[in-house]
Design a protein around this motif. Structure first.
Motif, PDB file in Angstrom:
ATOM      1  N   ILE A 209       0.819  -1.208   0.000  1.00 36.30           N
ATOM      2  CA  ILE A 209       0.000   0.000   0.000  1.00 36.30           C
ATOM      3  C   ILE A 209       0.856   1.262   0.000  1.00 36.30           C
ATOM      4  O   ILE A 209       0.340   2.362   0.018  1.00 36.30           O
ATOM      5  CB  ILE A 209      -0.963   0.021   1.203  1.00 36.30           C
ATOM      6  N   GLY A 210       2.163   1.050  -0.019  1.00 37.54           N
ATOM      7  CA  GLY A 210       3.073   2.191  -0.052  1.00 37.54           C
ATOM      8  C   GLY A 210       4.411   1.759  -0.618  1.00 37.54           C
ATOM      9  O   GLY A 210       4.699   0.573  -0.784  1.00 37.54           O
ATOM     10  N   ILE A 211       5.229   2.734  -0.877  1.00 38.74           N
ATOM     11  CA  ILE A 211       6.525   2.464  -1.492  1.00 38.74           C
ATOM     12  C   ILE A 211       7.432   1.649  -0.581  1.00 38.74           C
ATOM     13  O   ILE A 211       8.193   0.804  -1.049  1.00 38.74           O
ATOM     14  CB  ILE A 211       7.202   3.775  -1.954  1.00 38.74           C
ATOM     15  N   SER A 212       7.357   1.870   0.727  1.00 43.47           N
ATOM     16  CA  SER A 212       8.255   1.152   1.636  1.00 43.47           C
ATOM     17  C   SER A 212       7.953  -0.349   1.640  1.00 43.47           C
ATOM     18  O   SER A 212       8.873  -1.169   1.624  1.00 43.47           O
ATOM     19  CB  SER A 212       8.178   1.731   3.050  1.00 43.47           C
ATOM     20  N   LEU A 213       6.676  -0.729   1.652  1.00 42.10           N
ATOM     21  CA  LEU A 213       6.326  -2.150   1.617  1.00 42.10           C
ATOM     22  C   LEU A 213       6.663  -2.762   0.258  1.00 42.10           C
ATOM     23  O   LEU A 213       7.091  -3.910   0.168  1.00 42.10           O
ATOM     24  CB  LEU A 213       4.844  -2.350   1.935  1.00 42.10           C
ATOM     25  N   LEU A 214       6.531  -1.978  -0.798  1.00 40.64           N
ATOM     26  CA  LEU A 214       6.895  -2.449  -2.137  1.00 40.64           C
ATOM     27  C   LEU A 214       8.392  -2.737  -2.208  1.00 40.64           C
ATOM     28  O   LEU A 214       8.808  -3.787  -2.695  1.00 40.64           O
ATOM     29  CB  LEU A 214       6.506  -1.411  -3.189  1.00 40.64           C
ATOM     30  N   VAL A 215       9.201  -1.842  -1.688  1.00 43.27           N
ATOM     31  CA  VAL A 215      10.651  -2.028  -1.696  1.00 43.27           C
ATOM     32  C   VAL A 215      11.040  -3.215  -0.810  1.00 43.27           C
ATOM     33  O   VAL A 215      11.887  -4.038  -1.184  1.00 43.27           O
ATOM     34  CB  VAL A 215      11.376  -0.733  -1.265  1.00 43.27           C
ATOM     35  N   LEU A 216      10.421  -3.329   0.348  1.00 45.89           N
ATOM     36  CA  LEU A 216      10.703  -4.455   1.241  1.00 45.89           C
ATOM     37  C   LEU A 216      10.311  -5.780   0.578  1.00 45.89           C
ATOM     38  O   LEU A 216      11.061  -6.755   0.635  1.00 45.89           O
ATOM     39  CB  LEU A 216       9.961  -4.284   2.573  1.00 45.89           C
ATOM     40  N   GLY A 217       9.168  -5.804  -0.057  1.00 51.69           N
ATOM     41  CA  GLY A 217       8.734  -7.014  -0.766  1.00 51.69           C
ATOM     42  C   GLY A 217       9.684  -7.380  -1.880  1.00 51.69           C
ATOM     43  O   GLY A 217       9.999  -8.556  -2.091  1.00 51.69           O
ATOM     44  N   ARG A 218      10.163  -6.388  -2.624  1.00 49.18           N
ATOM     45  CA  ARG A 218      11.130  -6.659  -3.701  1.00 49.18           C
ATOM     46  C   ARG A 218      12.448  -7.179  -3.130  1.00 49.18           C
ATOM     47  O   ARG A 218      13.094  -8.023  -3.727  1.00 49.18           O
ATOM     48  CB  ARG A 218      11.376  -5.402  -4.536  1.00 49.18           C
ATOM     49  N   ALA A 219      12.844  -6.675  -1.966  1.00 46.90           N
ATOM     50  CA  ALA A 219      14.072  -7.164  -1.329  1.00 46.90           C
ATOM     51  C   ALA A 219      13.912  -8.627  -0.908  1.00 46.90           C
ATOM     52  O   ALA A 219      14.801  -9.454  -1.136  1.00 46.90           O
ATOM     53  CB  ALA A 219      14.429  -6.295  -0.128  1.00 46.90           C
ATOM     54  N   VAL A 220      12.773  -8.957  -0.303  1.00 50.07           N
ATOM     55  CA  VAL A 220      12.502 -10.337   0.099  1.00 50.07           C
ATOM     56  C   VAL A 220      12.462 -11.236  -1.137  1.00 50.07           C
ATOM     57  O   VAL A 220      13.033 -12.334  -1.157  1.00 50.07           O
ATOM     58  CB  VAL A 220      11.184 -10.430   0.903  1.00 50.07           C
ATOM     59  N   LEU A 221      11.802 -10.776  -2.175  1.00 53.50           N
ATOM     60  CA  LEU A 221      11.724 -11.526  -3.429  1.00 53.50           C
ATOM     61  C   LEU A 221      13.119 -11.730  -4.022  1.00 53.50           C
ATOM     62  O   LEU A 221      13.447 -12.826  -4.494  1.00 53.50           O
ATOM     63  CB  LEU A 221      10.827 -10.783  -4.415  1.00 53.50           C
ATOM     64  N   GLY A 222      13.950 -10.723  -3.975  1.00 50.42           N
ATOM     65  CA  GLY A 222      15.321 -10.844  -4.479  1.00 50.42           C
ATOM     66  C   GLY A 222      16.141 -11.860  -3.707  1.00 50.42           C
ATOM     67  O   GLY A 222      16.916 -12.623  -4.295  1.00 50.42           O
ATOM     68  N   ILE A 223      15.967 -11.896  -2.398  1.00 50.32           N
ATOM     69  CA  ILE A 223      16.667 -12.901  -1.581  1.00 50.32           C
ATOM     70  C   ILE A 223      16.200 -14.308  -1.958  1.00 50.32           C
ATOM     71  O   ILE A 223      17.006 -15.225  -2.119  1.00 50.32           O
ATOM     72  CB  ILE A 223      16.449 -12.624  -0.077  1.00 50.32           C
ATOM     73  N   GLY A 224      14.893 -14.475  -2.129  1.00 51.85           N
ATOM     74  CA  GLY A 224      14.356 -15.784  -2.506  1.00 51.85           C
ATOM     75  C   GLY A 224      14.834 -16.241  -3.867  1.00 51.85           C
ATOM     76  O   GLY A 224      15.273 -17.385  -4.049  1.00 51.85           O
ATOM     77  N   ILE A 225      14.787 -15.359  -4.834  1.00 51.56           N
ATOM     78  CA  ILE A 225      15.216 -15.716  -6.183  1.00 51.56           C
ATOM     79  C   ILE A 225      16.725 -15.934  -6.223  1.00 51.56           C
ATOM     80  O   ILE A 225      17.209 -16.854  -6.887  1.00 51.56           O
ATOM     81  CB  ILE A 225      14.760 -14.650  -7.192  1.00 51.56           C
ATOM     82  N   GLY A 226      17.472 -15.123  -5.498  1.00 46.95           N
ATOM     83  CA  GLY A 226      18.918 -15.336  -5.415  1.00 46.95           C
ATOM     84  C   GLY A 226      19.250 -16.702  -4.834  1.00 46.95           C
ATOM     85  O   GLY A 226      20.163 -17.388  -5.308  1.00 46.95           O
ATOM     86  N   GLY A 227      18.498 -17.106  -3.821  1.00 46.74           N
ATOM     87  CA  GLY A 227      18.694 -18.438  -3.248  1.00 46.74           C
ATOM     88  C   GLY A 227      18.387 -19.542  -4.251  1.00 46.74           C
ATOM     89  O   GLY A 227      19.127 -20.521  -4.366  1.00 46.74           O
ATOM     90  N   ILE A 228      17.310 -19.365  -4.995  1.00 41.29           N
ATOM     91  CA  ILE A 228      16.943 -20.359  -6.009  1.00 41.29           C
ATOM     92  C   ILE A 228      18.029 -20.442  -7.079  1.00 41.29           C
ATOM     93  O   ILE A 228      18.448 -21.536  -7.474  1.00 41.29           O
ATOM     94  CB  ILE A 228      15.575 -20.019  -6.634  1.00 41.29           C
ATOM     95  N   PHE A 229      18.500 -19.281  -7.555  1.00 40.30           N
ATOM     96  CA  PHE A 229      19.518 -19.272  -8.607  1.00 40.30           C
ATOM     97  C   PHE A 229      20.835 -19.882  -8.126  1.00 40.30           C
ATOM     98  O   PHE A 229      21.649 -20.317  -8.937  1.00 40.30           O
ATOM     99  CB  PHE A 229      19.775 -17.856  -9.099  1.00 40.30           C
ATOM    100  N   THR A 230      21.056 -19.900  -6.828  1.00 39.29           N
ATOM    101  CA  THR A 230      22.273 -20.487  -6.280  1.00 39.29           C
ATOM    102  C   THR A 230      22.109 -21.976  -6.009  1.00 39.29           C
ATOM    103  O   THR A 230      22.990 -22.773  -6.327  1.00 39.29           O
ATOM    104  CB  THR A 230      22.648 -19.775  -4.959  1.00 39.29           C
ATOM    105  N   VAL A 231      20.989 -22.370  -5.448  1.00 39.10           N
ATOM    106  CA  VAL A 231      20.790 -23.749  -5.014  1.00 39.10           C
ATOM    107  C   VAL A 231      20.478 -24.701  -6.164  1.00 39.10           C
ATOM    108  O   VAL A 231      20.981 -25.826  -6.200  1.00 39.10           O
ATOM    109  CB  VAL A 231      19.668 -23.803  -3.941  1.00 39.10           C
ATOM    110  N   VAL A 232      19.677 -24.286  -7.123  1.00 40.68           N
ATOM    111  CA  VAL A 232      19.237 -25.196  -8.190  1.00 40.68           C
ATOM    112  C   VAL A 232      20.410 -25.752  -9.006  1.00 40.68           C
ATOM    113  O   VAL A 232      20.483 -26.970  -9.202  1.00 40.68           O
ATOM    114  CB  VAL A 232      18.175 -24.525  -9.086  1.00 40.68           C
TER     115      VAL A 232
END
Length: 146
Positions: free
Chosen positions: A14-37
């Motif tokens: 609902i705001g830019i701060s939650l959007l940025v936080l969500g993108r950071a969490v998403l980046g950590i998850g995708i980074g983990g996938i790109f490393t582990v797979v």
């Protein structure tokens, strides 16, 4: 799980701060996938297949980016103020599908062998190798790396 949470956070922000936080969490998850797979694939398959299958993950990443662009183009004519939320939230479906499917994946033969579960390691190797001789070579390679 992390990618599903990050994608949901961005879609429901609902705001830019939650959007940025969500993108950071998403980046950590995708980074983990790109490393582990690639590591998982390299440990699961025989040596002669590793290069091809690990490279296939890189091709899949590029294909996924291309599909993302196509989805963006498909949503372009939609007359909704929040259509971006749908596009950003769609990866939740893929992440949930991955969570359901990941339970079917075996432990890697190396991990099983290193933890004293040789019979299970042999069973996994027999499923991934095309011949008994390839399975024996793979098992010998694991034994030599101990």
């Amino acid at each position: 799980f992390i990618t599903a949470v990050g994608s949901a956070m961005t879609a429901m922000s609902i705001g830019i701060s939650l959007l940025v936080l969500g993108r950071a969490v998403l980046g950590i998850g995708i980074g983990g996938i790109f490393t582990v797979v690639p590591v998982y694939i390299a440990e699961l398959v025989p040596m002669h297949m590793r290069g091809f299958l690990v490279s296939l993950t890189e091709i899949s990443i590029s294909l996924g980016i291309f599909i993302g662009f196509l989805v963006g183009c498909a949503f372009e004519p939609v007359a909704m103020a929040d259509k971006w939320r749908i596009m950003i939230g769609l990866p939740v479906v893929a992440a949930c599908a991955l969570l359901l499917c990941i339970r079917q994946l075996p432990e890697t033969p190396r991990w099983l062998a290193f933890h004293g579960r040789e019979a299970e390691a042999t069973a996994v190797i027999r499923k991934t190798c095309t011949s008994d001789s390839a399975a024996e070579v793979f098992m010998q390679e694991i034994e030599e790396s101990r």
